[in-house]
Write a protein that holds these residues in place. Structure first.
Motif, PDB file in Angstrom:
ATOM      1  N   ASN A  64       1.067   2.889 -14.425  1.00 50.35           N
ATOM      2  CA  ASN A  64       2.313   2.257 -14.031  1.00 50.35           C
ATOM      3  C   ASN A  64       2.202   1.688 -12.630  1.00 50.35           C
ATOM      4  N   VAL A  65       2.722   0.513 -12.454  1.00 48.44           N
ATOM      5  CA  VAL A  65       2.784  -0.122 -11.146  1.00 48.44           C
ATOM      6  C   VAL A  65       4.220   0.003 -10.646  1.00 48.44           C
ATOM      7  N   LEU A  66       4.375   0.396  -9.402  1.00 54.07           N
ATOM      8  CA  LEU A  66       5.715   0.549  -8.862  1.00 54.07           C
ATOM      9  C   LEU A  66       6.460  -0.776  -8.899  1.00 54.07           C
ATOM     10  N   PRO A  67       7.758  -0.748  -9.214  1.00 55.37           N
ATOM     11  CA  PRO A  67       8.556  -1.975  -9.158  1.00 55.37           C
ATOM     12  C   PRO A  67       8.450  -2.625  -7.786  1.00 55.37           C
ATOM     13  N   ALA A  73      10.333  -1.426  -0.437  1.00 58.44           N
ATOM     14  CA  ALA A  73      11.079  -0.436   0.356  1.00 58.44           C
ATOM     15  C   ALA A  73      10.136   0.574   0.989  1.00 58.44           C
ATOM     16  N   LEU A  74       9.090   0.976   0.251  1.00 61.63           N
ATOM     17  CA  LEU A  74       8.085   1.870   0.821  1.00 61.63           C
ATOM     18  C   LEU A  74       7.380   1.214   2.008  1.00 61.63           C
ATOM     19  N   LYS A  75       7.054  -0.062   1.848  1.00 59.06           N
ATOM     20  CA  LYS A  75       6.365  -0.781   2.926  1.00 59.06           C
ATOM     21  C   LYS A  75       7.259  -0.897   4.155  1.00 59.06           C
ATOM     22  N   THR A  76       8.530  -1.226   3.932  1.00 61.15           N
ATOM     23  CA  THR A  76       9.470  -1.322   5.050  1.00 61.15           C
ATOM     24  C   THR A  76       9.599   0.008   5.772  1.00 61.15           C
ATOM     25  N   ALA A  77       9.600   1.104   4.992  1.00 59.12           N
ATOM     26  CA  ALA A  77       9.719   2.446   5.571  1.00 59.12           C
ATOM     27  C   ALA A  77       8.418   2.924   6.188  1.00 59.12           C
ATOM     28  N   GLN A  78       7.331   2.174   5.958  1.00 62.56           N
ATOM     29  CA  GLN A  78       6.001   2.547   6.433  1.00 62.56           C
ATOM     30  C   GLN A  78       5.580   3.911   5.888  1.00 62.56           C
ATOM     31  N   SER A  82       1.572   7.361  -1.931  1.00 61.04           N
ATOM     32  CA  SER A  82       1.254   8.751  -2.261  1.00 61.04           C
ATOM     33  C   SER A  82       2.360   9.724  -1.866  1.00 61.04           C
ATOM     34  N   SER A  83       3.309   9.285  -1.036  1.00 55.80           N
ATOM     35  CA  SER A  83       4.425  10.157  -0.659  1.00 55.80           C
ATOM     36  C   SER A  83       5.470  10.260  -1.756  1.00 55.80           C
ATOM     37  N   LEU A  84       5.382   9.392  -2.760  1.00 55.27           N
ATOM     38  CA  LEU A  84       6.388   9.292  -3.810  1.00 55.27           C
ATOM     39  C   LEU A  84       5.888   9.892  -5.117  1.00 55.27           C
ATOM     40  N   SER A  85       6.653  10.824  -5.638  1.00 54.95           N
ATOM     41  CA  SER A  85       6.437  11.364  -6.981  1.00 54.95           C
ATOM     42  C   SER A  85       7.631  10.933  -7.820  1.00 54.95           C
ATOM     43  N   VAL A  86       7.369  10.262  -8.964  1.00 55.94           N
ATOM     44  CA  VAL A  86       8.486   9.635  -9.680  1.00 55.94           C
ATOM     45  C   VAL A  86       8.248   9.642 -11.178  1.00 55.94           C
ATOM     46  N   PRO A 508      16.630   4.253   1.239  1.00 56.90           N
ATOM     47  CA  PRO A 508      16.555   2.929   0.599  1.00 56.90           C
ATOM     48  C   PRO A 508      15.515   2.863  -0.516  1.00 56.90           C
ATOM     49  N   ILE A 509      14.501   3.685  -0.455  1.00 59.43           N
ATOM     50  CA  ILE A 509      13.452   3.668  -1.478  1.00 59.43           C
ATOM     51  C   ILE A 509      13.990   4.193  -2.801  1.00 59.43           C
ATOM     52  N   VAL A 510      14.632   5.366  -2.776  1.00 64.81           N
ATOM     53  CA  VAL A 510      15.148   5.941  -4.023  1.00 64.81           C
ATOM     54  C   VAL A 510      16.349   5.145  -4.535  1.00 64.81           C
ATOM     55  N   ASP A 511      17.110   4.549  -3.616  1.00 69.75           N
ATOM     56  CA  ASP A 511      18.217   3.690  -4.054  1.00 69.75           C
ATOM     57  C   ASP A 511      17.687   2.437  -4.739  1.00 69.75           C
TER      58      ASP A 511
END
Length: 521
Positions: A64-67, A73-78, A82-86, A508-511
């Motif tokens: 799966n590729v992240l939307p 949002a991950l990039k903006t948050a820096q 790997s910090s995201l489990s989904v 913002p990432i999870v939203d």
């Protein structure tokens, strides 16, 4: 040459079908493939999978590729991916829409309240109610109770000053006006009786409501209400209720910060107790000029809070007279009688309170109650609760390997659960739990109420998604149900763990994830 190409292609396909291998790990076998048989290639492919462990993720996790919105949002948050489990999974069955590192145990923050509340509905029952009781072995002669009275707690976390007054009014209605003995406070419903003693503070704000460590007998969750009013020259402080032998002093200085940022200048209040038993709370730090705020603090000793509030309400509000002192002991029912009792709201109402507002004290108490009646002599209440909770999870088909429980609220640095395990819990809750409706109705609604009241207000998820949220200083999480643009319902779980994952950075990432699901077609 064709045989080489064919063997190479087959090798990659074999690895893919085994759902464990990625192409780079299989490429080294190409040289072997050119000189050995087709069957040998297959054997080498199997060896790649079974011996060298070509990859650690399942196919769903690795394919799966992240939307785009979530990745952005991950990039903006820096924050790294790997910090995201989904995991995003359709409720009615079918392939997962998204899955990444879903089997990794992660710190869940308050989404850990989901197993606690669903277990409470099923193991305690939706109409289970905790209480506070009054007992005595003393004789009543006219309006006089000629002995001690026992205040026995059974985990009633909403037992506030109004509830105490209602309890004592019932006693007064029985004709008792004068209590000649002592007030015995019994906390033995849980073991140990004082779980807060000797425990280091969770963070730098142990005095605030979310940090309360509950026990079986508390009044107003041991919270004293403070009303602060400032002018250009001074800060005035009033406490409620006014308790005997308790005073509040202010050493607050004035600053020019906006009133909305008043907590930025706040410091932990100090408590001093004089030889005569006078408790003095001293407020420290800075407070904005021309500002009015109210807050609740957990600073006063719990026994002082109970004794002071009991005496104030019995003597001044109910019209009685108490001449004894307060002490803590374990009550033995033999030869005694129950005078009256004040009940809490039932579990189904408290589950809604816990999940909508993320109340830690109620959820921690609910967790401890899971083990009541199932504790052996060698266990604490928390250990018995964990054992029963794990047995229940296994009984509904959820593998508890990797889960770590501490207090069932997520206000913990050690609790762990995976996104997959949470998704399986939500799937069971929706499809099989007898209390599905009560559980799902307890979750915050996007853009409408609870901890999601101000979030996703411009998303298609507004008024539709029901999602529990979680936040610690390095954790942001969501877990719940989100319908897509056609009304198809998905289970959505996301756990972000990273030292920089504060709420303003990671929410913002999870939203964005929830919004993406709400727009699926």
């Amino acid at each position: 040459m064709p045989s080489i190409v064919f063997a190479y292609i087959y090798e990659i396909i074999a690895c893919r079908l085994l759902k464990v291998c990625s192409e780079p790990n299989c490429v080294p076998l190409l040289l072997v493939s050119s000189v050995i048989s087709f069957r040998t290639v297959v054997l080498f492919s199997l060896l790649c999978a079974l011996v060298t462990g070509c990859a650690t993720r399942s196919s769903a996790d690795s394919h799966n590729v992240l939307p785009q919105s979530v990745a952005a949002a991950l990039k903006t948050a820096q924050l790294p991916e790997s910090s995201l489990s989904v995991i995003v999974r359709p409720v009615g069955g079918g392939p997962d829409a998204l899955r990444q590192d879903s089997e990794r145990p992660s710190a869940p923050a308050s989404v850990m309240k989901l197993p606690t509340t669903l277990a409470a509905l099923e193991l305690l029952g939706p109409v289970f109610r905790s209480s506070v009781q009054l007992w005595t072995a003393a004789a009543q002669e006219g309006e006089r109770l000629r002995g001690d009275i026992v205040l026995r707690g059974r985990g009633h976390t909403e037992f506030d000053f109004a509830q105490l007054e209602a309890l004592l009014a019932k006693l007064r209605a029985k004709g008792v006006r004068v209590i000649e003995g002592d007030l015995i406070v019994d906390r033995s419903y849980f073991s140990p009786t004082r779980m807060d003693v000797g425990v280091p503070a969770f963070d730098e704000s142990p005095e605030f409501r979310y940090n309360i460590i509950p026990d079986a007998m508390m009044v107003n969750q041991n919270l004293l209400t403070l009303h602060l009013h400032s002018s250009e020259q001074e800060v005035r402080v009033f406490s409620a209720p006014a308790l005997p032998n308790v005073s509040v002093m202010s050493e607050l200085t004035l600053n020019a910060m906006p009133c909305t940022d008043w907590e930025d200048g706040w410091k932990i209040p100090s408590l001093s107790i004089s030889p005569s038993g006078q408790s003095t709370i001293t407020l420290r730090g800075a407070f904005p000029k021309n500002c009015a705020r109210s807050t609740e603090i957990n600073v006063l000793d719990r026994d002082v809070m109970i004794a002071s509030s009991f005496r104030t309400i019995w003597n001044e509000r109910v019209g009685g007279e108490w001449r004894g002192v307060s002490r803590t002991d374990t009550f033995v029912e033999a030869g005694a009688r129950k005078l009256t009792e004040q009940f809490a709201r039932p579990v189904n109402a408290l589950v809604r309170e816990v999940n909508k507002t993320s109340d830690n004290a109620i959820s921690r108490t609910m967790y401890l109650q899971l083990g009541i009646g199932h504790t052996n002599a060698r266990e604490t209440s928390a250990q018995a609760s964990e054992r029963r909770l794990r047995a229940w999870l296994q009984g509904i088909g959820i593998n508890d390997v990797g889960m770590v429980f501490e207090n069932g609220s997520g206000l913990s640095r050690t609790e762990r659960i995976s996104a997959l395990q949470l998704a399986q819990l939500l799937e069971y809750a929706h499809n099989k739990s007898p209390w599905s409706h009560e559980f799902i109705a307890s979750l915050p609604v996007a853009g409408l109420d609870g901890t999601l009241r101000t979030r996703l207000t411009e998303s298609k998820a507004k008024n539709k998604a029901r999602v529990k949220t979680g936040t610690l200083r390095d954790v942001v999480s969501v877990a719940g149900y989100v319908p897509d643009a056609n009304g198809k319902l998905y289970i959505v779980v996301a756990l972000i763990n990273h030292p920089r994952a504060s709420h303003n950075v990671a929410r913002p990432i999870v939203d964005a994830l929830i919004d993406w699901v709400a727009n699926l077609k």
